[in-house]
Design an enzyme around this catalytic site. Structure first.
Site: not given
Ligand code: UD1
Ligand code: UDP
Length: 408
Positions: A115, A137, A151, A222, A224, A254
């Site tokens: 999602d 999923e 999501e 993490h 939003r 995160h």
């Molecule tokens: C995203 C997904 C969420 C998922 C989550 C898993 C959307 C809208 N949200 O949320 O569904 O549960 O990923 O973790 O698709 N960033 C870094 N380095 C990284 C990753 C992220 O710097 O490797 C920072 C970036 O600045 C970015 C912020 O994290 O702006 C948020 O990342 P974003 O993908 O927009 O949303 P998540 O909260 O990670």
């Molecule tokens: N995970 C990981 N390292 C971490 C934290 C989480 O490998 O430090 C894995 C965890 O096992 C799970 C997935 O990341 O499978 C979950 O990711 P996240 O919580 O970012 O996203 P969501 O599942 O909420 O979309």
């Protein structure tokens, strides 16, 4: 491969193909890599499929550290991530970038997972090019359009576009049919996260991030909708939990700046709190396996914790995974710091309640979701999925009311 593109109508059938089916797997965030990895691995092993992996770079470091799980080279890498990216610009950049890739590659189908914005835009890019979409999923719903945000909207929109809906549980399948998706397009498979976790526990050797002999609490946050004051309050609750003196908290943080701004000031300089960078999957699963209690707003961890017999407190007001709560493996405790602290304390202090949760079991599948997904796709592309072709001849159970994971 040379095959005419199939119409994108959700009820259309794919073309029958004789060469390997080119399946474009689109992934951009950590959980998508984890949950599509077993599909990529299975397709790569099978002569029936050619997996074409496209990474969007919605995440950067957190995606890169998961790519080894795929065991398939990345075919195309986009690099869309920007610090503090807004949903509108992220979405626009992704539709644009993925549109170009899909036009250039013309796969036989596009596979998206879950999602995220990557999943939504991967589906849109495929739909605009009249390519059929497989949704892994599928069917998770909270019933609240803006929670989780964005999501819940994303998954509903993907549900309107997909041709194959691979639902992890009978409940998810029922959501889809209640929304009018034809039963013949909905398949109850289990969740591929379980397949991956079981594979990693067998194949890999990670290290736990816990370092003491105290009770071990693992926290991840993490979402939003939790960011800001709510997350700061959760951080304060964790500090009070650490003050008990008999626990060690590990918090893989995160990368999101919004998460770090909320949590770091609340968690700094406490001897019982270890804040660490995001862990690679092997180390994270070892850490999960070593912990006593999980506190999380993560989707994937709600699925993995019950698989390893770890009670999970879900720090959210809604969940699209009520199966774990109903099974007794997880509790939805909300976002109030006092309630969170009370729930964690109660579990740590009550061995009977703890034991009940720890032994409740995992309702998200038996580790064969990938086989079911790949075999179903093989069948629908007219491929011979017999054992000599490298695909286990399982067909996912078509959804017929409250069924389970039986083979067809
Ligand atoms: C995203 C997904 C969420 C998922 C989550 C898993 C959307 C809208 N949200 O949320 O569904 O549960 O990923 O973790 O698709 N960033 C870094 N380095 C990284 C990753 C992220 O710097 O490797 C920072 C970036 O600045 C970015 C912020 O994290 O702006 C948020 O990342 P974003 O993908 O927009 O949303 P998540 O909260 O990670
Ligand atoms: N995970 C990981 N390292 C971490 C934290 C989480 O490998 O430090 C894995 C965890 O096992 C799970 C997935 O990341 O499978 C979950 O990711 P996240 O919580 O970012 O996203 P969501 O599942 O909420 O979309």
């Amino acid at each position: 491969m040379s095959v005419s593109p199939s119409p994108a109508s959700p009820s259309s059938s794919p073309e029958i193909v004789t060469a390997p089916v080119r399946a474009m797997l689109v992934l951009g965030t950590r959980p998508e890599a984890i949950k599509l990895a077993p599909v990529a691995r299975a397709m790569a092993r099978s002569p029936l499929f050619e997996p074409v992996v496209v990474t969007t770079g919605q995440h950067r470091e957190m995606l890169d550290q998961m790519l080894d799980l795929l065991q398939v080279p990345v075919h195309t890498r986009l690099d869309v991530m920007r610090e503090r990216q807004q949903l509108s610009t992220l979405t626009a950049r992704l539709v644009d970038g993925l549109g170009e890739v899909v036009r250039a590659e013309r796969p036989d189908l596009v596979v998206v997972q879950g999602d995220t914005t990557t999943a939504l835009t991967g589906a849109l890019a495929a739909f605009y090019e009249h390519l059929p979409i497989a949704h892994v999923e599928a069917g998770l719903r909270t019933g609240v359009l803006d929670n989780p945000f964005p999501e819940e909207l994303n998954r509903r929109l993907i549900g309107r576009m997909a041709r194959w809906h691979f639902a992890p549980t009978p409940r998810a399948a029922a959501h889809l049919t209640a929304e009018g998706v034809p039963e013949a397009e909905v398949f109850t498979t289990g969740n591929t996260v379980i397949d991956n976790l079981l594979w990693v526990l067998t194949e890999g050797s990670g290290s736990s991030a816990f370092s003491s002999g105290l009770r071990r609490v693992l926290l991840t946050l993490h979402r939003r909708e939790n960011q800001g004051a709510t997350m700061r309050g959760m951080g304060r609750a964790m500090r009070r939990l650490a003050d008990r003196g008999d626990v060690e908290l590990v918090i893989p943080l995160h990368k999101s700046p919004a998460v770090r701004e909320a949590l770091l000031p609340e968690l700094a300089d406490h001897p019982a709190i270890r804040v660490v960078e995001p862990l690679g999957y092997l180390d994270f699963s070892a850490t999960l396996a070593a912990c006593d209690l999980v506190l999380t707003d993560s989707g994937g961890i709600q699925e993995e914790a019950p698989t390893l017999g770890k009670p999970a407190l879900v720090l959210r007001t809604t969940t699209e995974r009520p199966e774990a709560v109903e099974a007794g493996a997880a509790r939805l405790v909300g976002t109030d710091p006092d309630v969170i602290l009370e729930a964690a304390t109660a579990l740590l202090d009550d061995p009977v309640a703890y034991g009940r949760m720890a032994s409740a079991g995992n309702p998200f599948g038996d580790g064969t979701a990938t086989e079911r997904i790949v075999a179903q796709l093989a069948e629908d592309f007219g491929a011979d999925a017999g054992p000599d072709r490298g695909v286990v001849p399982l067909v996912a159970s078509r959804h017929e009311g409250p069924g389970s994971y039986s083979t067809a």
